[in-house]
Motif scaffolding. Sequence first.
Motif, short mmCIF file in Angstrom:
data_model
loop_
_atom_site.label_atom_id
_atom_site.label_comp_id
_atom_site.label_asym_id
_atom_site.label_seq_id
_atom_site.Cartn_x
_atom_site.Cartn_y
_atom_site.Cartn_z
N GLY A 83 0.80 -1.22 0.00
CA GLY A 83 0.00 0.00 0.00
C GLY A 83 0.83 1.26 0.00
N SER A 84 2.15 1.11 0.02
CA SER A 84 3.00 2.30 0.07
C SER A 84 3.11 2.95 -1.30
CB SER A 84 4.40 1.93 0.58
OG SER A 84 5.06 1.13 -0.36
N SER A 85 3.52 4.17 -1.27
CA SER A 85 3.65 4.94 -2.49
C SER A 85 4.81 4.41 -3.33
CB SER A 85 3.91 6.41 -2.12
OG SER A 85 4.29 7.14 -3.24
N PRO A 86 4.63 4.35 -4.65
CA PRO A 86 5.76 3.96 -5.50
C PRO A 86 6.93 4.96 -5.40
CG PRO A 86 3.72 3.91 -6.75
CD PRO A 86 3.40 4.50 -5.43
N LEU A 87 6.59 6.20 -5.05
CA LEU A 87 7.63 7.20 -4.88
C LEU A 87 8.56 6.83 -3.72
CD1 LEU A 87 8.71 9.95 -5.78
CD2 LEU A 87 7.18 10.99 -4.13
N LEU A 88 8.00 6.23 -2.65
CA LEU A 88 8.81 5.78 -1.52
C LEU A 88 9.78 4.69 -1.96
CD1 LEU A 88 9.41 5.83 1.55
CD2 LEU A 88 7.67 4.04 1.75
N GLN A 89 9.31 3.75 -2.76
CA GLN A 89 10.18 2.68 -3.22
C GLN A 89 11.28 3.22 -4.13
OE1 GLN A 89 7.78 -0.38 -4.95
NE2 GLN A 89 6.70 -0.81 -3.04
N ILE A 90 10.94 4.17 -4.98
CA ILE A 90 11.94 4.77 -5.86
C ILE A 90 12.96 5.55 -5.04
CG2 ILE A 90 12.27 6.53 -7.65
CD1 ILE A 90 9.53 5.62 -8.78
N LEU A 91 12.47 6.31 -4.06
CA LEU A 91 13.37 7.08 -3.20
C LEU A 91 14.31 6.18 -2.42
CD1 LEU A 91 14.06 9.92 -2.10
CD2 LEU A 91 12.42 9.47 -0.28
N LEU A 92 13.79 5.10 -1.84
CA LEU A 92 14.65 4.17 -1.11
C LEU A 92 15.64 3.46 -2.05
CD1 LEU A 92 12.31 2.58 1.55
CD2 LEU A 92 14.26 4.07 1.92
N GLY A 93 15.22 3.21 -3.29
CA GLY A 93 16.14 2.63 -4.27
C GLY A 93 17.30 3.56 -4.57
N TYR A 94 16.99 4.84 -4.72
CA TYR A 94 18.06 5.82 -4.95
C TYR A 94 18.95 5.95 -3.73
CZ TYR A 94 16.16 7.44 -9.39
OH TYR A 94 15.74 7.52 -10.68
N VAL A 95 18.36 5.91 -2.54
CA VAL A 95 19.16 5.97 -1.31
C VAL A 95 20.09 4.77 -1.25
CG1 VAL A 95 19.03 5.76 1.21
CG2 VAL A 95 17.58 7.39 0.03
N TYR A 96 19.59 3.59 -1.59
CA TYR A 96 20.39 2.38 -1.57
C TYR A 96 21.54 2.45 -2.57
CZ TYR A 96 21.70 -2.47 -2.45
OH TYR A 96 22.41 -3.62 -2.64
N LEU A 97 21.28 3.04 -3.74
CA LEU A 97 22.32 3.10 -4.76
C LEU A 97 23.31 4.24 -4.54
CD1 LEU A 97 20.25 2.38 -7.99
CD2 LEU A 97 21.90 0.89 -6.87
N LEU A 98 22.86 5.35 -3.98
CA LEU A 98 23.72 6.53 -3.93
C LEU A 98 24.37 6.79 -2.58
CD1 LEU A 98 21.57 9.01 -6.03
CD2 LEU A 98 23.56 7.71 -6.75
N VAL A 99 23.70 6.51 -1.48
CA VAL A 99 24.24 6.87 -0.17
C VAL A 99 25.53 6.12 0.16
CG1 VAL A 99 23.79 6.76 2.32
CG2 VAL A 99 22.13 7.79 0.80
N PRO A 100 25.60 4.79 0.03
CA PRO A 100 26.86 4.13 0.41
C PRO A 100 28.09 4.61 -0.36
CG PRO A 100 25.11 2.51 0.31
CD PRO A 100 24.55 3.79 -0.25
N PRO A 101 28.04 4.75 -1.69
CA PRO A 101 29.25 5.24 -2.36
C PRO A 101 29.58 6.70 -2.05
CG PRO A 101 27.77 4.23 -3.96
CD PRO A 101 27.04 4.31 -2.66
N LEU A 102 28.55 7.51 -1.79
CA LEU A 102 28.81 8.91 -1.49
C LEU A 102 29.31 9.11 -0.06
CD1 LEU A 102 25.76 10.63 -3.21
CD2 LEU A 102 28.11 10.57 -3.99
N MET A 103 28.85 8.30 0.86
CA MET A 103 29.25 8.46 2.26
C MET A 103 30.57 7.74 2.58
SD MET A 103 27.14 10.43 3.69
CE MET A 103 27.52 10.20 5.41
N ASN A 104 30.95 6.78 1.77
CA ASN A 104 32.17 6.02 2.04
C ASN A 104 33.41 6.91 2.12
OD1 ASN A 104 33.54 3.70 2.60
ND2 ASN A 104 33.69 3.03 0.49
N PRO A 105 33.64 7.82 1.18
CA PRO A 105 34.82 8.69 1.31
C PRO A 105 34.72 9.62 2.52
CG PRO A 105 33.96 8.81 -0.93
CD PRO A 105 32.99 8.02 -0.11
N ILE A 106 33.51 10.04 2.86
CA ILE A 106 33.34 10.92 4.01
C ILE A 106 33.68 10.18 5.30
CG2 ILE A 106 31.65 12.24 5.33
CD1 ILE A 106 30.29 12.88 2.64
#
Length: 125
Positions: A83-106
Motif C-alpha cells: 500500500g506504500s507509495s511507488p515514490l517511496l520505493q523509488i526514493l529508497l532505491g536511490y538511497v540504496y544506490l547513492l548513499v553508500p558510495p557517497l558516504m564512504n569517502p566521508i
Amino acid sequence: MKMACSDIRVNSIYGLSVALLTVGLDSLLIFLSYVMILKTVLSITSHAECLRALNTCVSHLCAVLLFYTPMIGLSVVHRFGEGSSPLLQILLGYVYLLVPPLMNPIVYSVKSKHLRARIIRVFVK
C-alpha cells in the motif's frame, strides 16, 4: 505471481528471509573477522598504534552499516509495502544506490584532522 496464487505472503516472507539470512551470514562473518582483528590489535604494545588501528576498524564498521541499512529498508518496503507509495520505493532505491558510495569517502576522510577541520569549517559558516 499475483495471478497464479491468491496469497503471495509466503513468497514475500521467503524472499525477505533469504535477504535477512544473507545479511545475517555476512554479519556473522564480519563479526568473527573483527574478533580476530581486535585480538591482534589489542596485542600491539604501542598505545598510539593500537588506537590508530581501532580507528580504522570503526570507520570500516560504519561503512558496512551504511551499506546494509538501506538494503534492509528497501527489502522490507519492497516485500511488505503493497500500500506504500511507488515514490517511496523509488526514493529508497536511490538511497540504496547513492548513499553508500557517497558516504564512504566521508566516513574514511573524517579520520584525518586536516580534512575534519575543513569539513567543520564548511558547515559552521
